[in-house]
Design an enzyme around this catalytic site. Structure first.
Site, PDB file in Angstrom:
ATOM      1  N   ASP A 139       0.871  -1.181   0.000  1.00  0.00           N
ATOM      2  CA  ASP A 139       0.000   0.000   0.000  1.00  0.00           C
ATOM      3  C   ASP A 139       0.903   1.225   0.000  1.00  0.00           C
ATOM      4  O   ASP A 139       1.556   1.532   0.985  1.00  0.00           O
ATOM      5  CB  ASP A 139      -0.884  -0.018   1.255  1.00  0.00           C
ATOM      6  CG  ASP A 139      -1.519   1.342   1.533  1.00  0.00           C
ATOM      7  OD1 ASP A 139      -1.774   2.086   0.570  1.00  0.00           O
ATOM      8  OD2 ASP A 139      -1.767   1.642   2.722  1.00  0.00           O
ATOM      9  N   CYS A 140       0.936   1.895  -1.137  1.00  0.00           N
ATOM     10  CA  CYS A 140       1.829   3.037  -1.258  1.00  0.00           C
ATOM     11  C   CYS A 140       1.007   4.330  -1.205  1.00  0.00           C
ATOM     12  O   CYS A 140       0.221   4.609  -2.119  1.00  0.00           O
ATOM     13  CB  CYS A 140       2.570   2.882  -2.581  1.00  0.00           C
ATOM     14  SG  CYS A 140       3.640   4.232  -2.868  1.00  0.00           S
TER      15      CYS A 140
ATOM     16  N   ASN B  33       0.980   8.721  -0.349  1.00  0.00           N
ATOM     17  CA  ASN B  33       1.856   9.844  -0.701  1.00  0.00           C
ATOM     18  C   ASN B  33       2.958  10.068   0.330  1.00  0.00           C
ATOM     19  O   ASN B  33       3.984  10.656   0.017  1.00  0.00           O
ATOM     20  CB  ASN B  33       1.035  11.113  -0.894  1.00  0.00           C
ATOM     21  CG  ASN B  33       0.354  11.132  -2.252  1.00  0.00           C
ATOM     22  OD1 ASN B  33       1.013  11.361  -3.254  1.00  0.00           O
ATOM     23  ND2 ASN B  33      -0.935  10.844  -2.289  1.00  0.00           N
TER      24      ASN B  33
ATOM     25  N   PRO C 177      -6.776   4.637  -5.919  1.00  0.00           N
ATOM     26  CA  PRO C 177      -6.865   3.193  -5.662  1.00  0.00           C
ATOM     27  C   PRO C 177      -7.012   2.877  -4.174  1.00  0.00           C
ATOM     28  O   PRO C 177      -7.701   1.927  -3.805  1.00  0.00           O
ATOM     29  CB  PRO C 177      -5.552   2.637  -6.222  1.00  0.00           C
ATOM     30  CG  PRO C 177      -4.688   3.803  -6.517  1.00  0.00           C
ATOM     31  CD  PRO C 177      -5.567   5.001  -6.659  1.00  0.00           C
ATOM     32  N   ASP C 178      -6.420   3.705  -3.313  1.00  0.00           N
ATOM     33  CA  ASP C 178      -6.553   3.472  -1.866  1.00  0.00           C
ATOM     34  C   ASP C 178      -8.016   3.538  -1.432  1.00  0.00           C
ATOM     35  O   ASP C 178      -8.450   2.825  -0.531  1.00  0.00           O
ATOM     36  CB  ASP C 178      -5.714   4.494  -1.076  1.00  0.00           C
ATOM     37  CG  ASP C 178      -6.055   5.941  -1.426  1.00  0.00           C
ATOM     38  OD1 ASP C 178      -6.352   6.230  -2.599  1.00  0.00           O
ATOM     39  OD2 ASP C 178      -6.033   6.789  -0.513  1.00  0.00           O
ATOM     40  N   ARG C 179      -8.781   4.363  -2.103  1.00  0.00           N
ATOM     41  CA  ARG C 179     -10.199   4.524  -1.741  1.00  0.00           C
ATOM     42  C   ARG C 179     -11.006   3.314  -2.196  1.00  0.00           C
ATOM     43  O   ARG C 179     -11.921   2.870  -1.513  1.00  0.00           O
ATOM     44  CB  ARG C 179     -10.742   5.815  -2.360  1.00  0.00           C
ATOM     45  CG  ARG C 179      -9.868   7.021  -1.990  1.00  0.00           C
ATOM     46  CD  ARG C 179     -10.338   8.304  -2.616  1.00  0.00           C
ATOM     47  NE  ARG C 179     -11.518   8.811  -1.935  1.00  0.00           N
ATOM     48  CZ  ARG C 179     -12.237   9.843  -2.384  1.00  0.00           C
ATOM     49  NH1 ARG C 179     -11.896  10.440  -3.511  1.00  0.00           N
ATOM     50  NH2 ARG C 179     -13.283  10.257  -1.716  1.00  0.00           N
TER      51      ARG C 179
ATOM     52  N   THR D 172      -2.100  11.320   4.011  1.00  0.00           N
ATOM     53  CA  THR D 172      -1.547  12.598   3.578  1.00  0.00           C
ATOM     54  C   THR D 172      -2.702  13.574   3.350  1.00  0.00           C
ATOM     55  O   THR D 172      -2.665  14.722   3.798  1.00  0.00           O
ATOM     56  CB  THR D 172      -0.760  12.412   2.268  1.00  0.00           C
ATOM     57  OG1 THR D 172       0.144  11.324   2.443  1.00  0.00           O
ATOM     58  CG2 THR D 172      -0.027  13.672   1.879  1.00  0.00           C
TER      59      THR D 172
HETATM   60  N1  LIG Z   1       2.069   6.710  14.379  1.00  0.00           N
HETATM   61  C1  LIG Z   1       2.045   7.946  13.882  1.00  0.00           C
HETATM   62  N2  LIG Z   1       2.141   9.046  14.672  1.00  0.00           N
HETATM   63  C2  LIG Z   1       2.114  10.290  14.150  1.00  0.00           C
HETATM   64  N3  LIG Z   1       1.988  10.540  12.851  1.00  0.00           N
HETATM   65  C3  LIG Z   1       1.892   9.497  12.032  1.00  0.00           C
HETATM   66  C4  LIG Z   1       1.920   8.142  12.476  1.00  0.00           C
HETATM   67  N4  LIG Z   1       1.799   7.334  11.393  1.00  0.00           N
HETATM   68  C5  LIG Z   1       1.695   8.142  10.330  1.00  0.00           C
HETATM   69  N5  LIG Z   1       1.760   9.428  10.724  1.00  0.00           N
HETATM   70  C6  LIG Z   1       1.622  10.596   9.878  1.00  0.00           C
HETATM   71  O1  LIG Z   1       0.274  10.569   9.468  1.00  0.00           O
HETATM   72  C7  LIG Z   1       0.168  11.023   8.139  1.00  0.00           C
HETATM   73  C8  LIG Z   1      -0.531   9.972   7.365  1.00  0.00           C
HETATM   74  O2  LIG Z   1       0.263   8.837   7.299  1.00  0.00           O
HETATM   75  P1  LIG Z   1      -0.132   7.649   6.351  1.00  0.00           P
HETATM   76  O3  LIG Z   1      -1.493   7.145   6.748  1.00  0.00           O
HETATM   77  O4  LIG Z   1       0.971   6.668   6.334  1.00  0.00           O
HETATM   78  O5  LIG Z   1      -0.238   8.456   4.969  1.00  0.00           O
HETATM   79  P2  LIG Z   1      -0.301   7.962   3.458  1.00  0.00           P
HETATM   80  O6  LIG Z   1      -1.111   6.683   3.427  1.00  0.00           O
HETATM   81  O7  LIG Z   1      -0.957   9.080   2.734  1.00  0.00           O
HETATM   82  O8  LIG Z   1       1.103   7.745   3.005  1.00  0.00           O
HETATM   83  C9  LIG Z   1       1.550  11.314   7.638  1.00  0.00           C
HETATM   84  O9  LIG Z   1       1.723  12.706   7.682  1.00  0.00           O
HETATM   85  C10 LIG Z   1       2.449  10.584   8.626  1.00  0.00           C
HETATM   86  O10 LIG Z   1       3.665  11.261   8.803  1.00  0.00           O
HETATM   87  C1  LIG Z   2      -6.943  11.646  -2.247  1.00  0.00           C
HETATM   88  C2  LIG Z   2      -5.606  10.905  -2.303  1.00  0.00           C
HETATM   89  C3  LIG Z   2      -4.501  11.893  -2.650  1.00  0.00           C
HETATM   90  C4  LIG Z   2      -5.328  10.314  -0.902  1.00  0.00           C
HETATM   91  O1  LIG Z   2      -4.053   9.714  -0.909  1.00  0.00           O
HETATM   92  P1  LIG Z   2      -3.166   9.436   0.420  1.00  0.00           P
HETATM   93  O2  LIG Z   2      -3.514  10.471   1.433  1.00  0.00           O
HETATM   94  O3  LIG Z   2      -3.561   8.051   0.886  1.00  0.00           O
HETATM   95  O4  LIG Z   2      -1.755   9.462  -0.037  1.00  0.00           O
HETATM   96  C5  LIG Z   2      -5.670   9.730  -3.324  1.00  0.00           C
HETATM   97  O5  LIG Z   2      -6.761   8.908  -3.022  1.00  0.00           O
HETATM   98  C6  LIG Z   2      -5.785  10.220  -4.750  1.00  0.00           C
HETATM   99  O6  LIG Z   2      -4.813  10.584  -5.345  1.00  0.00           O
HETATM  100  N1  LIG Z   2      -7.037  10.219  -5.306  1.00  0.00           N
HETATM  101  C7  LIG Z   2      -7.336  10.624  -6.663  1.00  0.00           C
HETATM  102  C8  LIG Z   2      -8.604  11.415  -6.762  1.00  0.00           C
HETATM  103  C9  LIG Z   2      -9.842  10.747  -6.198  1.00  0.00           C
HETATM  104  O7  LIG Z   2      -9.775   9.785  -5.450  1.00  0.00           O
HETATM  105  O8  LIG Z   2     -10.956  11.208  -6.535  1.00  0.00           O
HETATM  106  K   LIG Z   3      -3.877   5.884   2.470  1.00  0.00           K
END
Ligand SMILES: Nc1ncnc2c1ncn2[C@@H]1O[C@H](COP(=O)(O)OP(=O)(O)O)[C@@H](O)[C@H]1O
Ligand SMILES: CC(C)(COP(=O)(O)O)[C@@H](O)C(=O)NCCC(=O)O
Ligand SMILES: [K+]
Length: 257
Positions: A6-7, A9, A108-110, A132
């Protein structure tokens, strides 16, 4: 065994699924310049550290960052001889087709969160993912993703304050003791934390009103635990929801592909 990736941002998460449970979950920051060899060096060091003896035969990927997919494909092919399923690509089947405007790209995450949450809870759901960005995914009674809302992420909001205002420092999010902050950091944490509580409550209330039916709220994402302390915002909090969704989509592709 399945390697689910799961990648997001900000962070990239790998989990190994043996068909029954996740054997381990590994986390690294997301960088599009990371090569297949670099992924493997990181991955194999940690797998060894945990004393796991795993044979990866299949890989599934969800990525909100299109550029990282190329190197992840090379990684899967070079080290596991696997051709990954990539969520959002035409060859990846979904248990339920999204119902959105024609031509729009759903993150795709959604789609993965929707599949995972429907599998666990059935239909009529709001999935809130504190990544993010903070996303609200609405899952219909039959499991289809039908839209939602995208708000700036919690850390992104704090970072935006810091970037735009000369006197505002970099601040980590925390639940402030009080709403009335008596120093700059406390004021910023209050604005973002309590502002977010309001944002989540308002959006969920309005989604329920618009759809005119009860809907269960399921939270996930890095910062979900912070907001769960705030009791009545969600019905459930599941840190592994996206990973679970990846196993659901993988199984669906195996059975129907
Ligand atoms: N355990 C944690 N404590 C504090 N901040 C966190 C923790 N895990 C993730 N984060 C922060 O929460 C935000 C969302 O993280 P994450 O869900 O991994 O984002 P994404 O899926 O978009 O990459 C990021 O800004 C990350 O730095
Ligand atoms: C809204 C998002 C940036 C969230 O991504 P994440 O915070 O998980 O990195 C991602 O789902 C995305 O790029 N969506 C494309 C537009 C849409 O879902 O309508
Ligand atoms: K996510």
């Amino acid at each position: 065994m399945l390697l689910a990736i799961d990648c997001g941002n900000t962070n990239t998460v790998f989990s190994i699924w043996d068909g029954t449970e996740f054997l381990c979950t590994l986390r690294t920051s997301t960088h599009h310049s990371r090569t297949a060899d670099a992924y493997f060096t990181w991955y194999s060091t940690l797998v060894k550290h945990y004393g796991l003896d795993v044979d990866i035969t299949e890989v599934i990927i969800s990525s909100t960052v299109p550029r990282v997919v190329f190197n992840l494909r090379v990684f899967a092919d070079r080290f596991f001889g696997a051709r990954p399923i990539v969520v959002g690509k035409p060859e990846c089947l979904l248990p339920h087709q999204p119902r959105v405007d024609e031509g729009t790209q759903v993150g795709p995450d959604r789609l993965v969160n929707s599949a995972g949450a429907f599998d666990r809870h059935g239909g009529d759901l709001i999935v809130v993912d504190f990544g993010t960005a903070t996303t609200f995914d609405v899952v219909d009674h039959d499991g289809a993703y039908v839209g939602g809302a995208i708000a700036p992420g919690v850390n992104l909001s704090l970072e935006a304050l810091h970037m735009a205002a000369a006197a505002l420092p970099h601040v980590d999010i925390a639940k402030p003791q009080r709403v009335v902050g008596t120093n700059t950091v406390a004021c910023m944490q209050s604005g973002v934390f309590w502002g977010y509580v309001g944002l989540v409550r308002e959006i969920c209330t309005r989604i329920r009103e618009e759809r005119d039916r009860p809907m269960k709220i399921v939270a996930t994402g890095g910062l979900a635990p912070l907001f769960q302390q705030n009791a009545d915002l969600f019905d459930a909090m599941e840190e592994d929801l996206t990973m679970h969704g990846l196993t659901v989509i993988h199984r669906y592709n195996k059975e129907n592909g």
